[in-house]
Write a protein that holds these residues in place. Structure first.
Motif, short mmCIF file in Angstrom:
data_model
loop_
_atom_site.label_atom_id
_atom_site.label_comp_id
_atom_site.label_asym_id
_atom_site.label_seq_id
_atom_site.Cartn_x
_atom_site.Cartn_y
_atom_site.Cartn_z
N TRP A 2 8.90 1.07 0.14
CA TRP A 2 8.43 0.15 1.30
C TRP A 2 8.47 1.06 2.52
O TRP A 2 7.52 0.78 3.22
CB TRP A 2 9.50 -0.75 1.34
CG TRP A 2 9.38 -2.10 0.59
CD1 TRP A 2 10.20 -2.37 -0.36
CD2 TRP A 2 8.60 -2.86 0.89
NE1 TRP A 2 9.60 -3.56 -1.04
CE2 TRP A 2 8.52 -3.80 -0.19
CE3 TRP A 2 7.10 -2.96 1.62
CZ2 TRP A 2 7.62 -4.78 -0.34
CZ3 TRP A 2 6.38 -4.00 1.49
CH2 TRP A 2 6.37 -4.94 0.27
N ASN A 3 9.33 1.92 2.57
CA ASN A 3 9.30 3.06 3.81
C ASN A 3 7.76 3.64 3.86
O ASN A 3 7.21 4.01 5.14
CB ASN A 3 10.37 3.87 3.88
CG ASN A 3 11.58 3.33 4.14
OD1 ASN A 3 11.60 2.13 4.92
ND2 ASN A 3 12.63 3.71 3.78
N ARG A 4 7.20 3.94 2.66
CA ARG A 4 6.19 4.96 2.78
C ARG A 4 4.87 3.94 3.30
O ARG A 4 4.10 4.33 3.97
CB ARG A 4 5.99 5.59 1.25
CG ARG A 4 4.39 6.10 1.02
CD ARG A 4 4.22 6.61 -0.18
NE ARG A 4 4.34 5.65 -1.18
CZ ARG A 4 3.54 4.59 -1.35
NH1 ARG A 4 2.65 4.29 -1.05
NH2 ARG A 4 3.89 3.78 -2.33
N ILE A 5 4.94 2.62 2.69
CA ILE A 5 3.90 1.94 2.90
C ILE A 5 3.77 1.64 4.52
O ILE A 5 2.92 1.44 5.12
CB ILE A 5 4.17 0.68 2.08
CG1 ILE A 5 3.82 0.80 0.54
CG2 ILE A 5 3.32 -0.61 2.60
CD1 ILE A 5 4.16 -0.26 -0.32
N ILE A 6 5.13 1.34 4.98
CA ILE A 6 5.25 1.08 6.31
C ILE A 6 4.72 2.17 7.23
O ILE A 6 3.92 2.00 8.25
CB ILE A 6 6.65 0.71 6.90
CG1 ILE A 6 7.16 -0.85 6.00
CG2 ILE A 6 6.99 0.72 8.24
CD1 ILE A 6 8.55 -0.99 6.19
N LYS A 7 5.15 3.30 6.86
CA LYS A 7 4.58 4.54 7.62
C LYS A 7 3.18 4.55 7.61
O LYS A 7 2.38 4.99 8.57
CB LYS A 7 5.10 5.75 7.17
CG LYS A 7 6.57 6.02 7.31
CD LYS A 7 7.38 7.32 6.82
CE LYS A 7 8.73 7.42 7.52
NZ LYS A 7 9.42 8.61 6.74
N GLU A 8 2.42 4.24 6.22
CA GLU A 8 0.99 4.13 6.24
C GLU A 8 0.44 3.15 7.25
O GLU A 8 -0.67 3.57 7.71
CB GLU A 8 0.54 4.10 4.74
CG GLU A 8 1.02 5.44 3.91
CD GLU A 8 0.68 5.21 2.33
OE1 GLU A 8 0.23 3.75 2.02
OE2 GLU A 8 0.81 5.93 1.83
N LYS A 9 0.98 1.96 7.01
CA LYS A 9 0.13 0.91 8.03
C LYS A 9 0.29 1.41 9.47
O LYS A 9 -0.52 1.23 10.15
CB LYS A 9 1.25 -0.35 7.73
CG LYS A 9 1.01 -0.86 6.24
CD LYS A 9 -0.26 -1.92 6.43
CE LYS A 9 -0.31 -2.46 5.17
NZ LYS A 9 -1.53 -3.07 4.95
N VAL A 10 1.49 1.93 10.04
CA VAL A 10 1.53 2.40 11.36
C VAL A 10 0.68 3.57 11.61
O VAL A 10 -0.07 3.29 12.74
CB VAL A 10 3.08 2.88 11.63
CG1 VAL A 10 3.19 3.57 12.94
CG2 VAL A 10 4.02 1.72 11.57
N LYS A 11 0.35 4.39 10.70
CA LYS A 11 -0.38 5.44 11.14
C LYS A 11 -1.77 5.11 11.20
O LYS A 11 -2.70 5.32 12.04
CB LYS A 11 -0.44 6.49 9.78
CG LYS A 11 -1.14 7.76 10.09
CD LYS A 11 -0.82 8.77 8.94
CE LYS A 11 -1.29 9.98 9.11
NZ LYS A 11 -1.07 10.97 8.03
N SER A 12 -2.21 3.91 10.21
CA SER A 12 -3.55 3.33 10.21
C SER A 12 -3.91 2.70 11.35
O SER A 12 -4.93 2.46 12.07
CB SER A 12 -4.01 2.53 8.84
OG SER A 12 -3.05 1.21 8.80
#
Length: 150
Positions: free
Chosen positions: A66-76
């Motif tokens: 979940w933390n990885r997914i959240i970081k990817e969303k924020v980055k995009s």
């Protein structure tokens, strides 16, 4: 026919008023609930604790995913954003998750500020103040700024 003890406890939580939930919170968690917690939020948190106690906590791998997914969303999202008054990682419709007081809170960034617990706020700082009871830098509190910057 026997009743499942967890089901019985969850049904008691469902019927409990705010004062009863505060007493249960103190008994179960050993602290008073945050002042900003409504009866509904206390009920959800206590029910989650009840279920996690029986089923076990969220697996570490799931939390990391979940933390990885959240970081990817924020980055995009930050790559798409140009010229906003909010930090670059945040745009209208962004969902922020914040662990506070033993509970994960969800904040939705809107064009006019943010929404938390069904209530609109003028800024992330206003949400952070409502959530914690103290003045906070909203973007910093939600992890959108580095610790040294204001």
């Amino acid at each position: 026919m026997t009743t499942n003890p967890m089901t019985s406890r969850l049904q008691k939580l469902e019927r409990a008023d705010a004062a009863t939930l505060r007493r249960a919170w103190l008994e179960i968690k050993g602290t008073v609930p945050p002042k900003t917690f409504t009866a509904r939020l206390m009920r959800l948190a206590l029910a989650w604790d009840e279920q996690a106690g029986r089923e076990g906590p969220e697996p570490t791998k799931t939390r990391r995913d979940w933390n990885r997914i959240i970081k990817e969303k924020v980055k995009s999202a930050s790559a798409e954003l140009v010229g906003s008054t909010l930090p670059p990682a945040v745009c209208n419709g962004t969902r922020l998750l914040k662990d506070w007081g033993g509970t994960t809170h969800e904040v939705l960034v809107t064009e006019g500020g943010a929404t938390w617990n069904g209530q609109s706020y003028s800024s992330l700082s206003a949400v952070a103040r409502a959530m914690t009871g103290t003045n906070r830098n909203g973007p910093k509190f939600f992890g959108l700024r580095e610790a040294g910057k204001s």
